[in-house]
Scaffold this active site. Structure first.
Site, PDB file in Angstrom:
ATOM      1  N   ARG A  15       0.840  -1.196   0.000  1.00  0.00           N
ATOM      2  CA  ARG A  15       0.000   0.000   0.000  1.00  0.00           C
ATOM      3  C   ARG A  15       0.878   1.250   0.000  1.00  0.00           C
ATOM      4  NH1 ARG A  15      -3.314  -3.006  -1.527  1.00  0.00           N
ATOM      5  NH2 ARG A  15      -5.375  -3.448  -0.658  1.00  0.00           N
ATOM      6  N   HIS A  62      -0.939  -0.533  -9.745  1.00  0.00           N
ATOM      7  CA  HIS A  62      -1.577  -1.401  -8.746  1.00  0.00           C
ATOM      8  C   HIS A  62      -2.023  -2.744  -9.373  1.00  0.00           C
ATOM      9  CE1 HIS A  62      -3.653  -1.244  -4.603  1.00  0.00           C
ATOM     10  NE2 HIS A  62      -3.484  -2.508  -4.967  1.00  0.00           N
TER      11      HIS A  62
HETATM   12  P1  NDP Z   1      -1.588 -11.094   5.800  1.00  0.00           P
HETATM   13  O1  NDP Z   1      -2.604 -10.420   6.636  1.00  0.00           O
HETATM   14  O2  NDP Z   1      -1.714 -12.547   5.519  1.00  0.00           O
HETATM   15  O3  NDP Z   1      -0.155 -10.908   6.487  1.00  0.00           O
HETATM   16  C1  NDP Z   1       0.274  -9.688   7.013  1.00  0.00           C
HETATM   17  C2  NDP Z   1       1.706  -9.838   7.506  1.00  0.00           C
HETATM   18  O4  NDP Z   1       2.161  -8.563   7.949  1.00  0.00           O
HETATM   19  C3  NDP Z   1       1.845 -10.806   8.667  1.00  0.00           C
HETATM   20  O5  NDP Z   1       3.027 -11.544   8.553  1.00  0.00           O
HETATM   21  C4  NDP Z   1       1.924  -9.869   9.879  1.00  0.00           C
HETATM   22  O6  NDP Z   1       2.674 -10.370  10.955  1.00  0.00           O
HETATM   23  C5  NDP Z   1       2.661  -8.691   9.281  1.00  0.00           C
HETATM   24  N1  NDP Z   1       2.377  -7.464  10.026  1.00  0.00           N
HETATM   25  C6  NDP Z   1       1.193  -6.837  10.179  1.00  0.00           C
HETATM   26  N2  NDP Z   1       1.327  -5.747  10.954  1.00  0.00           N
HETATM   27  C7  NDP Z   1       2.633  -5.709  11.318  1.00  0.00           C
HETATM   28  C8  NDP Z   1       3.393  -4.833  12.128  1.00  0.00           C
HETATM   29  N3  NDP Z   1       2.843  -3.765  12.723  1.00  0.00           N
HETATM   30  N4  NDP Z   1       4.708  -5.092  12.287  1.00  0.00           N
HETATM   31  C9  NDP Z   1       5.266  -6.182  11.690  1.00  0.00           C
HETATM   32  N5  NDP Z   1       4.604  -7.047  10.911  1.00  0.00           N
HETATM   33  C10 NDP Z   1       3.293  -6.812  10.724  1.00  0.00           C
HETATM   34  O7  NDP Z   1      -1.463 -10.247   4.466  1.00  0.00           O
HETATM   35  P2  NDP Z   1      -1.147 -10.744   2.968  1.00  0.00           P
HETATM   36  O8  NDP Z   1       0.222 -11.357   2.953  1.00  0.00           O
HETATM   37  O9  NDP Z   1      -2.271 -11.546   2.441  1.00  0.00           O
HETATM   38  O10 NDP Z   1      -1.173  -9.353   2.188  1.00  0.00           O
HETATM   39  C11 NDP Z   1      -0.345  -8.285   2.571  1.00  0.00           C
HETATM   40  C12 NDP Z   1      -0.794  -7.012   1.889  1.00  0.00           C
HETATM   41  O11 NDP Z   1      -0.440  -7.009   0.519  1.00  0.00           O
HETATM   42  C13 NDP Z   1      -2.309  -6.767   1.872  1.00  0.00           C
HETATM   43  O12 NDP Z   1      -2.764  -6.268   3.103  1.00  0.00           O
HETATM   44  C14 NDP Z   1      -2.443  -5.756   0.761  1.00  0.00           C
HETATM   45  O13 NDP Z   1      -2.348  -4.446   1.289  1.00  0.00           O
HETATM   46  C15 NDP Z   1      -1.224  -6.014  -0.115  1.00  0.00           C
HETATM   47  N6  NDP Z   1      -1.609  -6.492  -1.452  1.00  0.00           N
HETATM   48  C16 NDP Z   1      -1.304  -5.721  -2.541  1.00  0.00           C
HETATM   49  C17 NDP Z   1      -1.643  -6.134  -3.816  1.00  0.00           C
HETATM   50  C18 NDP Z   1      -1.224  -5.360  -5.027  1.00  0.00           C
HETATM   51  O14 NDP Z   1      -1.586  -5.721  -6.148  1.00  0.00           O
HETATM   52  N7  NDP Z   1      -0.441  -4.315  -4.911  1.00  0.00           N
HETATM   53  C19 NDP Z   1      -2.391  -7.383  -4.024  1.00  0.00           C
HETATM   54  C20 NDP Z   1      -2.616  -8.141  -2.826  1.00  0.00           C
HETATM   55  C21 NDP Z   1      -2.254  -7.688  -1.587  1.00  0.00           C
HETATM   56  P3  NDP Z   1       2.200 -11.678  11.789  1.00  0.00           P
HETATM   57  O15 NDP Z   1       2.200 -12.811  10.806  1.00  0.00           O
HETATM   58  O16 NDP Z   1       3.242 -11.851  12.821  1.00  0.00           O
HETATM   59  O17 NDP Z   1       0.828 -11.379  12.304  1.00  0.00           O
END
Ligand code: NDP
Length: 309
Positions: free
Chosen positions: A224, A272
């Site tokens: 994002r 995007h």
């Molecule tokens: P998930 O919700 O499965 O995973 C999120 C990860 O981020 C987890 O490992 C989590 O840690 C970590 N995380 C969250 N908050 C923090 C923090 N404050 N500090 C450290 N680590 C943190 O998300 P996805 O992998 O499915 O997707 C990630 C993002 O990718 C989506 O939210 C979206 O914004 C973006 N996206 C973009 C696309 C594009 O085309 N540009 C397409 C698809 C997605 P933990 O595992 O320890 O909880």
């Protein structure tokens, strides 16, 4: 018979047809067909208009057609009592892995340097970089980020992943916590951001943190735009501290034509599309969750509202 309403923009008809095929026992309606709002059980939506959810008083679940759901959490018309379910991979992790690999290769093979030389017909070689010398850091090790990190590691790069909790992913050195991030950035040649947008991650890639990346480093932002200070990135590219960036997401989308990132020779921009939603696997995943819910089992991919992902 349960009722499911689809609001997926111009793709609504395609999604509706897929749901009809995958779950003939569901009554599937497009958002612009007549329906009794009090009898809607499920909504599948991308960007429904404000107040769309307000009359739907008996919702059992809302399914987002995306992995990122921050827009849904910001809505006043969607009660916190209704489970919000996001897509979990559904074919996006593979696409994101390709995207990240492209960025890593741009850095490793010095593609920006050779592109600049091509513009002046300059034939000059530079020292090669081995995969083992390209330190890749992946921020976010979730359904998508975890696959991105593991696939880059499998390709031979030394990969460290940063998340809230420590993970066990093949070939990936996993770290967690603020202090670990500061230390990690200083050991990073290519930074790949796959974090969800939350109150904790918005603005995370600030001027101070971006400046910690090793000199000559490269940034891939594919999650994002609100997480990264794009002006600071531009400054670090102009000063030569960073060598390039591959950017898919921006604080304002579409990225305004006047934005200097468009014209920067060391910046690659995509609109995007790093990982687009694939309706087929997505419908399969949503139907499986409806089956779980109706069997009294826990759904997968339910958003934890307290942590906002
Ligand atoms: P998930 O919700 O499965 O995973 C999120 C990860 O981020 C987890 O490992 C989590 O840690 C970590 N995380 C969250 N908050 C923090 C923090 N404050 N500090 C450290 N680590 C943190 O998300 P996805 O992998 O499915 O997707 C990630 C993002 O990718 C989506 O939210 C979206 O914004 C973006 N996206 C973009 C696309 C594009 O085309 N540009 C397409 C698809 C997605 P933990 O595992 O320890 O909880």
């Amino acid at each position: 018979m349960s009722t499911l309403v689809v609001h997926a923009g111009e793709k609504t008809a395609e999604w509706k047809a897929l749901f009809n095929a995958a779950a003939p026992d569901l009554r599937v309606l497009a958002w612009d067909e007549p329906f009794d709002p009090a009898r809607v059980d499920y909504v599948v939506a991308s960007r429904p208009p404000e107040d769309f959810f307000a009359p739907l008083t008996h919702l059992k679940a809302v399914f987002a057609t995306a992995a990122g759901i921050e827009r849904f959490l910001a809505r006043a018309d969607l009660p916190a009592s209704v489970p919000l379910v996001r897509l979990s991979d559904a074919g996006m992790a593979e696409q994101m892995s390709e995207y990240a690999l492209y960025g890593v290769l741009q850095y490793q093979r010095r593609m920006n340097t050779y592109a600049a030389q091509q513009r002046t017909a300059e034939w000059r070689t530079h020292p090669p970089r081995a995969r083992a010398d390209v330190r890749v850091s992946v921020l976010g090790l979730g359904a998508i980020g975890g696959v991105v990190a593991a696939s880059l590691a499998a390709f031979g790069y030394p990969v460290t992943g940063w998340s809230r909790s420590v993970k066990n992913l093949p070939g990936v050195n996993s770290v967690a916590g603020d202090g670990a991030l500061t230390a990690l950035l200083a050991r990073t040649d290519v930074l790949v951001n796959v974090l969800p947008s939350t109150s904790e991650t918005r603005g995370l890639l600030s001027a101070e943190r971006l400046a910690l990346i090793a000199k000559g480093g490269y940034v891939v932002n594919c999650s994002r735009g609100d997480q990264l200070d794009a002006d600071a990135l531009l400054g670090l590219l102009n000063s030569g501290h960073l060598s390039g960036a591959l950017l898919d997401v921006f604080a304002i989308e579409p990225l305004p034509p006047s934005n200097p990132l468009w014209a920067h020779p060391n910046v690659s921009i995509t609109p995007h599309v790093a990982a687009i939603t694939l309706p087929g696997p997505s419908v399969e995943q949503i139907v499986a969750n409806i089956r779980r819910l109706e069997a009294g089992e826990a759904m997968q991919g339910v958003v934890a509202r307290d942590r906002a992902y």
